[in-house]
Design a protein around this motif. Sequence first.
Motif, short mmCIF file in Angstrom:
data_model
loop_
_atom_site.label_atom_id
_atom_site.label_comp_id
_atom_site.label_asym_id
_atom_site.label_seq_id
_atom_site.Cartn_x
_atom_site.Cartn_y
_atom_site.Cartn_z
N ASN A 1 0.82 10.29 -4.21
CA ASN A 1 1.30 11.59 -3.71
C ASN A 1 2.25 12.26 -4.70
OD1 ASN A 1 -0.12 11.71 -1.32
ND2 ASN A 1 1.43 10.55 -0.19
N ASN B 1 0.55 4.52 -2.35
CA ASN B 1 0.26 5.81 -1.74
C ASN B 1 1.31 6.84 -2.14
OD1 ASN B 1 -1.31 7.46 -0.09
ND2 ASN B 1 0.12 7.20 1.62
N LYS C 1 0.81 -1.23 0.00
CA LYS C 1 0.00 0.00 0.00
C LYS C 1 0.84 1.26 0.00
CE LYS C 1 -4.63 -0.44 1.89
NZ LYS C 1 -4.57 -1.64 2.77
N LYS C 2 1.92 1.22 0.80
CA LYS C 2 2.76 2.41 0.94
C LYS C 2 3.30 2.88 -0.39
CE LYS C 2 5.65 3.49 4.85
NZ LYS C 2 6.76 2.97 5.68
N ASP D 1 1.43 9.64 5.47
CA ASP D 1 0.43 9.65 4.39
C ASP D 1 0.76 10.67 3.31
OD1 ASP D 1 -0.96 7.71 5.61
OD2 ASP D 1 -2.32 9.07 6.67
#
Lengths: 306, 309
Positions: free
Chosen positions: A88, A84, A80-81, A235
């Motif tokens: 971004n 993400n 997921k990171k 995040d």
Amino acid sequence: MASMKSYESNINRVNESYVDRIFLMSNTSLLVIVTLIILLPLIFIVSASFSSAEAVIAGRVTLWPVDFSLLGYETIFEHKKVWNGFANSLFYTFFGTIFNVAMTIIAAYPLSRQDLIGRRVITFAFIFTMLFSGGLIPTYMVVRELGLLNTRWAMILPTGIGPFNLLITITFFRTTIPPELIEAARIDGASDFRTFRSVILPLARPIIAVLTLFYAVNTHWNTYFQALIYLKDQDLFPLQIVLREILIQNSIDASMLIDVEDLVAREGLRDLLKFSLIVVASLPVMIIYPFVQRHFVKGMMIGSVK
Amino acid sequence: MLSGANRSNLWLRIRRNWQLYVLLALPLIWLIVFRYAPMYGAQIAFRQYSPAFGMEGSPWVGLANFERFFNSPKFEPVIINTLVLSFYSLIAGFPIPIILALSLNQVKARFFRSSVQMITYAPHFISTVVIVGMLFQFLHPRVGLTASLANLLGLNAPNWMGDPGAFRHIFVWSGVWQETGFSAIIYLAVLSTIDPALHEAAVVDGASRLQRIRYIDIPGLLPTAMVLLVLSTGRVLEISFEKVYLMQSPLNLAVSEVINTYVYKVGLLSPILDFSYSTAIGLLKGIVGLILVIAVNHAARRLTDNSVW
């Protein structure tokens, strides 16, 4: 271009001497060697990324995938990171580049006008920032005072205008837009705003393409420094920071590897994952770069005119 | 009378172009806030900054922060590391793109030429994080290509990334690997502007290709090369923070700590943040760098009639 052609054909008509033929052969071999030196590490990384974890950890991969496997890519796909970070980075690159290009264009056009009082001083004020800056901490304090720390704004606003990019844009306007054109627009009753919108912007398309690439790749997609100093929140991290954690600091979420029972295989997967990640992270730029490289080259050329 | 007329003329010209100043307003505000306000803020180098008093309320301490740096045991290694890494990069990185450009310029076959260009430019577009990640994998003592090759030959795989003695070589040569192709662009551009008549005359006179490179191409490149050399010599204190920081490990810190990484650690990473001390070191670097650029440019102008401004 025409003179270039005739020169080529003249040369062709002359038979290369023995010495020149030897020279050309060694020259070609040199270039082949250079190209191979550039390519081999890349081929190795790609090959390893398509190999099995066991082959990777045993050091059996050289320049071709061993025991072909997509395990590395499958593992990243669930990470997921990474996604993400990807999202971004896209966000920062997209909005940041729009901001950079807009600011550079609206600064460069007035500064390219010979009749603007004060243009020398203001241009110098921009160029001076290329030679001297307040430094890391004072800049950090300004960003903090403005309340931008740990926000998406911190990735966009401080980048603003690159002095080199401003210079090539001013040079572009000065060399491609004849003053008569602006004078003609004025005589037709157009205000400077109107001229800027209807005459200058359409003509600026080539330089906008160059600026977009320079800012998108050099200022946003490929850098991590801004994020390192201004962002704390996971995040908000761009891809490069996530890559740093995994590739350099070796911190890989253990849950990613939990399916693999065998300790050795798990270690192997850790490295396999890195190879695949390098490929995935470089892919977007590598795919578009052959199509846009001429714009980069053009930008470098305009820059060298100065 | 005349000056009065001039002044009103000036006003007229400014007023006539007021919309241009409106366009410039936003960029100027940005410039002042994000570039010149920090220069004003750099005064904390001469104060003992504490958050309680703020930037303008903290007490003046004169040059104490600078003296502290000069007397610190870190001073010597940090300066030496910065200079060694810079000059090594400069010496290795300067001639190779010129050679590549000269060599590519001899190639007539379109496809071969553009393929070599395409491939040699490519590494420029890979991010620093990925490049350093690649170095770690590529030179890994167990999974790297060097390890695989050593295995094939039955040798012990070297652990270059963990070897402080190898740090500088890896840093510099990976930089050469990444940037040579892209740096050659500018020289190729200059070579394409050399008057073909020179080459034709030389061919008629029976000059070999090597002689034409020596007496036509290289002198043609010299002015550009000088300007670029000046620019890079002026920037010897500015080592890419991004790459050095990524390549640092406790093992190689003795050779890899440079001014920029030290400023970052003192200012933003250590348990007791010292804004003033960090700013002082950064300011020192900035001022010396500025003097260097001006001096080197001045020297270049006197030597070759080519200068950056």
